[in-house]
Design an enzyme around this catalytic site. Structure first.
Site, mmCIF file in Angstrom:
data_model
loop_
_atom_site.group_PDB
_atom_site.id
_atom_site.type_symbol
_atom_site.label_atom_id
_atom_site.label_comp_id
_atom_site.label_asym_id
_atom_site.label_seq_id
_atom_site.Cartn_x
_atom_site.Cartn_y
_atom_site.Cartn_z
ATOM 1 C CE LYS A 15 -2.059 -0.957 4.033
ATOM 2 N NZ LYS A 15 -1.859 -2.284 4.426
ATOM 3 N NE ARG A 90 -4.357 -1.326 9.552
ATOM 4 C CZ ARG A 90 -3.327 -0.678 8.829
ATOM 5 N NH1 ARG A 90 -3.455 0.639 8.452
ATOM 6 N NH2 ARG A 90 -2.036 -1.316 8.985
ATOM 7 N NE ARG A 129 7.431 -2.671 6.397
ATOM 8 C CZ ARG A 129 6.484 -2.240 6.476
ATOM 9 N NH1 ARG A 129 5.626 -2.078 5.482
ATOM 10 N NH2 ARG A 129 5.558 -2.667 7.555
ATOM 11 N NE ARG A 135 5.992 -0.332 10.481
ATOM 12 C CZ ARG A 135 5.099 -0.215 9.915
ATOM 13 N NH1 ARG A 135 4.967 0.327 8.699
ATOM 14 N NH2 ARG A 135 3.951 -0.847 10.325
ATOM 15 N NE ARG A 146 1.937 -4.818 11.289
ATOM 16 C CZ ARG A 146 2.912 -4.749 10.805
ATOM 17 N NH1 ARG A 146 4.380 -5.349 11.161
ATOM 18 N NH2 ARG A 146 3.127 -4.035 9.695
HETATM 19 P P1 AMP Z 1 0.675 0.660 9.051
HETATM 20 O O1 AMP Z 1 1.907 1.453 8.839
HETATM 21 O O2 AMP Z 1 -0.683 0.899 7.952
HETATM 22 O O3 AMP Z 1 1.065 -0.904 8.733
HETATM 23 O O4 AMP Z 1 0.132 0.680 10.476
HETATM 24 C C1 AMP Z 1 0.989 0.306 11.345
HETATM 25 C C2 AMP Z 1 0.279 0.320 12.775
HETATM 26 O O5 AMP Z 1 -0.556 1.426 13.027
HETATM 27 C C3 AMP Z 1 -1.223 -0.859 12.603
HETATM 28 O O6 AMP Z 1 -0.580 -2.092 12.875
HETATM 29 C C4 AMP Z 1 -1.875 -0.361 13.682
HETATM 30 O O7 AMP Z 1 -1.610 -0.795 14.955
HETATM 31 C C5 AMP Z 1 -1.833 1.110 13.517
HETATM 32 N N1 AMP Z 1 -2.919 1.911 12.473
HETATM 33 C C6 AMP Z 1 -2.559 2.335 11.349
HETATM 34 N N2 AMP Z 1 -3.485 2.874 10.754
HETATM 35 C C7 AMP Z 1 -4.763 2.323 11.497
HETATM 36 C C8 AMP Z 1 -5.963 2.604 11.404
HETATM 37 N N3 AMP Z 1 -6.597 2.983 10.437
HETATM 38 N N4 AMP Z 1 -6.966 1.945 12.337
HETATM 39 C C9 AMP Z 1 -6.310 1.547 13.508
HETATM 40 N N5 AMP Z 1 -4.986 1.349 13.849
HETATM 41 C C10 AMP Z 1 -4.152 1.914 12.749
#
Ligand code: AMP
Length: 191
Positions: A15, A90, A129, A135, A146
């Site tokens: 994404k 999400r 990654r 991270r 996740r």
């Molecule tokens: P990402 O960078 O999109 O993989 O997001 C990393 C982490 O941030 C996720 O595993 C969630 O813990 C949190 N997160 C990101 N976007 C959301 C969202 N829309 N709703 C809830 N938690 C989020």
């Protein structure tokens, strides 16, 4: 022509990478909720620590927190060409909130792109990654969590947008250019 894209998919589906290309090609503002959360975590604020208590475990942060955060950013980062929403919504509650948030501002979602990648490849990509990303959630245990959270809480969002007639499923494997070409072909159909 205004274009508001949601890019959707499991963790590691690409994404973020594809969002950068799409934002550049169509002049969109890239709104990544993961990036917004990580920026807040870096400030070491109380809110940042609260966020870490969820993200470090591979859990989603509460809907209300993320919806408020996104609403504020929508107003500070106005963009007449449109937005690409990366990592949001999400949950179906977030999808409902987004619809309302956009309607209040006289805009709506143009297309939802679902990047499809098999689970083995997701894990492989995220582990790779993790070597360079720094991270705290790119480790084997948290990756598993996740993906599990994706299946239980996030996957229903695809059905939500299918019902709205906005979802397009795209094969998320192959070269970055091939995937990008598939995405732009889908976007051209709604433009
Ligand atoms: P990402 O960078 O999109 O993989 O997001 C990393 C982490 O941030 C996720 O595993 C969630 O813990 C949190 N997160 C990101 N976007 C959301 C969202 N829309 N709703 C809830 N938690 C989020």
């Amino acid at each position: 022509m205004v274009l508001n894209v949601i890019i959707f998919g499991a963790p590691g589906s690409g994404k973020g990478t594809q969002s950068v290309y799409i934002a550049e090609k169509y002049g969109l503002e890239h709104l990544s909720t993961g990036d917004l959360l990580r920026a807040e975590q870096k400030t070491q604020s109380e809110l940042g620590r609260l966020i870490s208590s969820y993200t470090d475990q591979g859990n989603l942060v509460p809907d209300e927190l993320i919806i408020d955060m996104l609403a504020k950013v929508l107003d500070t980062k106005k963009n007449e060409n449109g937005y690409i929403f990366d990592g949001f919504p999400r949950t179906t509650a977030q999808a409902e909130a987004l619809k309302e948030m956009l309607a209040e501002r006289g805009i709506k979602v143009s297309i939802m792109i679902d990047l499809e990648v098999a689970e083995e490849e997701l894990i492989d990509r995220l582990l790779k990654r993790g070597i360079t990303s720094g991270r705290s959630d790119d480790n084997y245990e948290t990756i598993q969590k996740r993906i599990q959270v994706y299946h239980t809480k996030t996957a229903p969002v695809l059905d939500y947008y299918k019902k709205e007639g906005l979802a397009t499923e795209i094969k998320g494997t192959g070269s970055l250019q091939e995937i990008f070409n598939r995405i732009t072909a889908a976007i051209e159909l709604v433009q």
